[in-house]
Motif scaffolding. Structure first.
Motif, PDB file in Angstrom:
ATOM      1  N   VAL A 126      41.972  23.224  59.590  1.00 31.89           N
ATOM      2  CA  VAL A 126      40.865  23.916  58.907  1.00 31.89           C
ATOM      3  C   VAL A 126      41.283  24.254  57.480  1.00 31.89           C
ATOM      4  O   VAL A 126      42.059  25.180  57.253  1.00 31.89           O
ATOM      5  CB  VAL A 126      40.453  25.195  59.664  1.00 31.89           C
ATOM      6  N   VAL A 127      40.759  23.492  56.521  1.00 39.76           N
ATOM      7  CA  VAL A 127      41.195  23.665  55.133  1.00 39.76           C
ATOM      8  C   VAL A 127      40.269  24.577  54.327  1.00 39.76           C
ATOM      9  O   VAL A 127      40.643  25.052  53.249  1.00 39.76           O
ATOM     10  CB  VAL A 127      41.349  22.307  54.416  1.00 39.76           C
ATOM     11  N   GLU A 128      39.069  24.818  54.859  1.00 40.23           N
ATOM     12  CA  GLU A 128      38.160  25.751  54.181  1.00 40.23           C
ATOM     13  C   GLU A 128      37.239  26.380  55.221  1.00 40.23           C
ATOM     14  O   GLU A 128      36.857  25.740  56.202  1.00 40.23           O
ATOM     15  CB  GLU A 128      37.334  25.033  53.113  1.00 40.23           C
ATOM     16  N   MET A 129      36.919  27.658  55.003  1.00 39.46           N
ATOM     17  CA  MET A 129      35.971  28.354  55.861  1.00 39.46           C
ATOM     18  C   MET A 129      35.097  29.234  54.980  1.00 39.46           C
ATOM     19  O   MET A 129      35.599  29.974  54.139  1.00 39.46           O
ATOM     20  CB  MET A 129      36.707  29.221  56.891  1.00 39.46           C
ATOM     21  N   VAL A 130      33.801  29.119  55.161  1.00 41.34           N
ATOM     22  CA  VAL A 130      32.856  30.025  54.506  1.00 41.34           C
ATOM     23  C   VAL A 130      32.066  30.693  55.612  1.00 41.34           C
ATOM     24  O   VAL A 130      31.444  30.007  56.439  1.00 41.34           O
ATOM     25  CB  VAL A 130      31.914  29.280  53.544  1.00 41.34           C
ATOM     26  N   GLY A 131      32.123  32.020  55.658  1.00 39.38           N
ATOM     27  CA  GLY A 131      31.486  32.682  56.783  1.00 39.38           C
ATOM     28  C   GLY A 131      30.944  34.057  56.471  1.00 39.38           C
ATOM     29  O   GLY A 131      31.428  34.755  55.577  1.00 39.38           O
ATOM     30  N   MET A 132      29.928  34.416  57.237  1.00 43.95           N
ATOM     31  CA  MET A 132      29.322  35.745  57.174  1.00 43.95           C
ATOM     32  C   MET A 132      29.949  36.621  58.247  1.00 43.95           C
ATOM     33  O   MET A 132      29.986  36.253  59.425  1.00 43.95           O
ATOM     34  CB  MET A 132      27.818  35.638  57.416  1.00 43.95           C
ATOM     35  N   PHE A 133      30.426  37.775  57.810  1.00 45.44           N
ATOM     36  CA  PHE A 133      31.041  38.739  58.711  1.00 45.44           C
ATOM     37  C   PHE A 133      30.467  40.126  58.444  1.00 45.44           C
ATOM     38  O   PHE A 133      29.818  40.357  57.426  1.00 45.44           O
ATOM     39  CB  PHE A 133      32.561  38.796  58.487  1.00 45.44           C
ATOM     40  N   GLN A 134      30.751  41.037  59.351  1.00 44.78           N
ATOM     41  CA  GLN A 134      30.488  42.440  59.057  1.00 44.78           C
ATOM     42  C   GLN A 134      31.263  42.789  57.788  1.00 44.78           C
ATOM     43  O   GLN A 134      32.402  42.357  57.601  1.00 44.78           O
ATOM     44  CB  GLN A 134      30.959  43.296  60.233  1.00 44.78           C
ATOM     45  N   LYS A 135      30.660  43.556  56.907  1.00 44.43           N
ATOM     46  CA  LYS A 135      31.262  43.839  55.598  1.00 44.43           C
ATOM     47  C   LYS A 135      32.678  44.394  55.723  1.00 44.43           C
ATOM     48  O   LYS A 135      33.575  44.005  54.969  1.00 44.43           O
ATOM     49  CB  LYS A 135      30.378  44.816  54.817  1.00 44.43           C
ATOM     50  N   GLU A 136      32.894  45.282  56.681  1.00 48.98           N
ATOM     51  CA  GLU A 136      34.219  45.888  56.846  1.00 48.98           C
ATOM     52  C   GLU A 136      35.273  44.844  57.201  1.00 48.98           C
ATOM     53  O   GLU A 136      36.417  44.925  56.746  1.00 48.98           O
ATOM     54  CB  GLU A 136      34.175  46.969  57.925  1.00 48.98           C
ATOM     55  N   VAL A 137      34.896  43.872  58.024  1.00 52.88           N
ATOM     56  CA  VAL A 137      35.832  42.806  58.400  1.00 52.88           C
ATOM     57  C   VAL A 137      36.141  41.934  57.183  1.00 52.88           C
ATOM     58  O   VAL A 137      37.292  41.579  56.926  1.00 52.88           O
ATOM     59  CB  VAL A 137      35.264  41.952  59.553  1.00 52.88           C
ATOM     60  N   ALA A 138      35.102  41.604  56.419  1.00 51.38           N
ATOM     61  CA  ALA A 138      35.287  40.794  55.213  1.00 51.38           C
ATOM     62  C   ALA A 138      36.213  41.498  54.222  1.00 51.38           C
ATOM     63  O   ALA A 138      37.103  40.876  53.628  1.00 51.38           O
ATOM     64  CB  ALA A 138      33.931  40.517  54.563  1.00 51.38           C
ATOM     65  N   GLN A 139      36.007  42.793  54.052  1.00 50.87           N
ATOM     66  CA  GLN A 139      36.863  43.563  53.138  1.00 50.87           C
ATOM     67  C   GLN A 139      38.304  43.581  53.633  1.00 50.87           C
ATOM     68  O   GLN A 139      39.242  43.490  52.839  1.00 50.87           O
ATOM     69  CB  GLN A 139      36.331  44.993  53.009  1.00 50.87           C
ATOM     70  N   ARG A 140      38.467  43.696  54.939  1.00 50.25           N
ATOM     71  CA  ARG A 140      39.811  43.736  55.509  1.00 50.25           C
ATOM     72  C   ARG A 140      40.535  42.409  55.289  1.00 50.25           C
ATOM     73  O   ARG A 140      41.728  42.379  54.989  1.00 50.25           O
ATOM     74  CB  ARG A 140      39.714  44.065  57.005  1.00 50.25           C
ATOM     75  N   CYS A 141      39.809  41.311  55.434  1.00 46.49           N
ATOM     76  CA  CYS A 141      40.418  39.993  55.235  1.00 46.49           C
ATOM     77  C   CYS A 141      40.921  39.819  53.804  1.00 46.49           C
ATOM     78  O   CYS A 141      41.997  39.268  53.571  1.00 46.49           O
ATOM     79  CB  CYS A 141      39.405  38.891  55.539  1.00 46.49           C
ATOM     80  N   ALA A 142      40.127  40.282  52.854  1.00 42.90           N
ATOM     81  CA  ALA A 142      40.417  40.032  51.438  1.00 42.90           C
ATOM     82  C   ALA A 142      41.246  41.126  50.778  1.00 42.90           C
ATOM     83  O   ALA A 142      41.683  40.964  49.634  1.00 42.90           O
ATOM     84  CB  ALA A 142      39.100  39.858  50.677  1.00 42.90           C
ATOM     85  N   ALA A 143      41.487  42.229  51.471  1.00 37.36           N
ATOM     86  CA  ALA A 143      42.152  43.384  50.858  1.00 37.36           C
ATOM     87  C   ALA A 143      43.575  43.056  50.413  1.00 37.36           C
ATOM     88  O   ALA A 143      44.334  42.417  51.142  1.00 37.36           O
ATOM     89  CB  ALA A 143      42.180  44.546  51.845  1.00 37.36           C
ATOM     90  N   PRO A 144      43.956  43.510  49.214  1.00 35.23           N
ATOM     91  CA  PRO A 144      45.335  43.319  48.751  1.00 35.23           C
ATOM     92  C   PRO A 144      46.247  44.415  49.288  1.00 35.23           C
ATOM     93  O   PRO A 144      45.776  45.449  49.790  1.00 35.23           O
ATOM     94  CB  PRO A 144      45.195  43.436  47.226  1.00 35.23           C
ATOM     95  N   ALA A 145      47.541  44.204  49.178  1.00 34.19           N
ATOM     96  CA  ALA A 145      48.509  45.231  49.573  1.00 34.19           C
ATOM     97  C   ALA A 145      48.233  46.510  48.789  1.00 34.19           C
ATOM     98  O   ALA A 145      47.856  46.472  47.618  1.00 34.19           O
ATOM     99  CB  ALA A 145      49.929  44.745  49.307  1.00 34.19           C
ATOM    100  N   GLY A 146      48.398  47.644  49.455  1.00 35.32           N
ATOM    101  CA  GLY A 146      48.149  48.927  48.815  1.00 35.32           C
ATOM    102  C   GLY A 146      46.749  49.448  49.043  1.00 35.32           C
ATOM    103  O   GLY A 146      46.468  50.618  48.801  1.00 35.32           O
ATOM    104  N   ASN A 147      45.862  48.588  49.528  1.00 40.16           N
ATOM    105  CA  ASN A 147      44.482  48.979  49.810  1.00 40.16           C
ATOM    106  C   ASN A 147      44.395  49.534  51.228  1.00 40.16           C
ATOM    107  O   ASN A 147      45.064  49.043  52.135  1.00 40.16           O
ATOM    108  CB  ASN A 147      43.579  47.749  49.643  1.00 40.16           C
ATOM    109  N   LYS A 148      43.550  50.537  51.427  1.00 41.00           N
ATOM    110  CA  LYS A 148      43.455  51.155  52.754  1.00 41.00           C
ATOM    111  C   LYS A 148      42.906  50.189  53.805  1.00 41.00           C
ATOM    112  O   LYS A 148      43.106  50.391  55.009  1.00 41.00           O
ATOM    113  CB  LYS A 148      42.594  52.416  52.694  1.00 41.00           C
TER     114      LYS A 148
END
Length: 262
Positions: A126-148
């Motif tokens: 799987v080289v690319e994925m575009v998907g709709m998630f619950q906003k909180e899950v999406a934020q968690r996936c993309a969050a950088p170190a140091g972010n809550k």
């Protein structure tokens, strides 16, 4: 054709905004790396309509809902075997996709994490994925170190994928509307084939660190190795959310070396 009724036990919320659907499909951008795409949970085909217009992609659909499957089979008779009535989480990718491919979908929120871990387990394909998630899950996936929001899922995904938070979607664009906001993210496979450490130990260290995220790693990682084997390395004095993926790789290397000492 009669419309498909959304089923609560399947976590179905059908997207109704064609503009957003087109925007999601247009977010598949790395097609020099693949020419096949699998849509998960197409429902009544609002994304599929736009996917099937793309001449650069061969589209596959999978839906566990038999009612949706029959609806889509009537709507897209040209798909034939490329329309699958089955469980994405049990799908054998290698049996269907000989080469690398992409995944897209308005994913059921009740199995979001399982979908992401399935993708992780098949990161060689799987080289690319575009998907709709619950906003909180999406934020968690993309969050950088140091972010809550930064956590286990963030580290595991970011070890192998570049993650982009693309846009937020309001509840009113779905039928029935969910109780939360949604968001679309894109995962793009990075160049990492294997981590520069014991990957099984890496997973254990990351999980241990975030399972007690308020504690320092000296305390949290004691679930993996005894405290009396730890030294004064600076990482042991930090909390898990302060470490980047590279930091966790280095910590895993260090833990491995300490564990091998007499």
């Amino acid at each position: 054709m009669s419309l498909v009724k959304a089923k609560k036990h399947l976590g179905q919320h059908f997207l109704t905004d064609k503009g957003i659907a087109n925007r999601i499909v247009e977010s598949l951008v790395n097609t020099e790396k693949y020419n096949q795409v699998l849509e998960v949970g197409p429902g009544m085909g609002i994304l599929s309509d736009f996917l099937l217009q793309r001449e650069d992609l061969q589209t596959y659909l999978i839906d566990i809902d038999t009612e949706s499957f029959h609806f889509l089979n009537e709507k897209y008779p040209q798909l034939g075997d490329r329309l699958i009535n089955g469980d994405f989480l049990k799908l054998d990718f290698d049996a269907i996709f000989p080469d690398k491919f992409a995944i897209i979908g308005n994913f059921p929120y009740n199995i979001s994490s399982q979908i992401l871990f399935k993708i992780l387990d098949n990161r060689h394909k799987v080289v690319e994925m575009v998907g709709m998630f619950q906003k909180e899950v999406a934020q968690r996936c993309a969050a950088p170190a140091g972010n809550k929001e930064y956590g286990i899922l963030s580290v595991f995904l970011q070890a192998y994928y570049k993650i982009e938070y693309l846009f937020t979607v309001k509840p009113g664009t779905f039928n029935p509307p969910p109780k939360v906001h949604s968001a679309v993210i894109r995962l793009t496979r990075n160049e990492v084939e294997t981590l520069d450490c014991d990957e099984k130990l890496f997973w254990r260290v990351v999980k241990a660190g975030f399972n007690q995220r308020r504690k320092t790693l000296r305390n949290a990682v004691s679930a993996v190795m005894p405290k009396d084997k730890m030294d004064n390395h600076i990482y042991f004095e930090k909390r898990a959310e302060q470490l980047t993926v590279d930091d966790f790789v280095k910590l895993t290397q260090h833990v491995s070396a300490l564990m091998q000492q007499e």
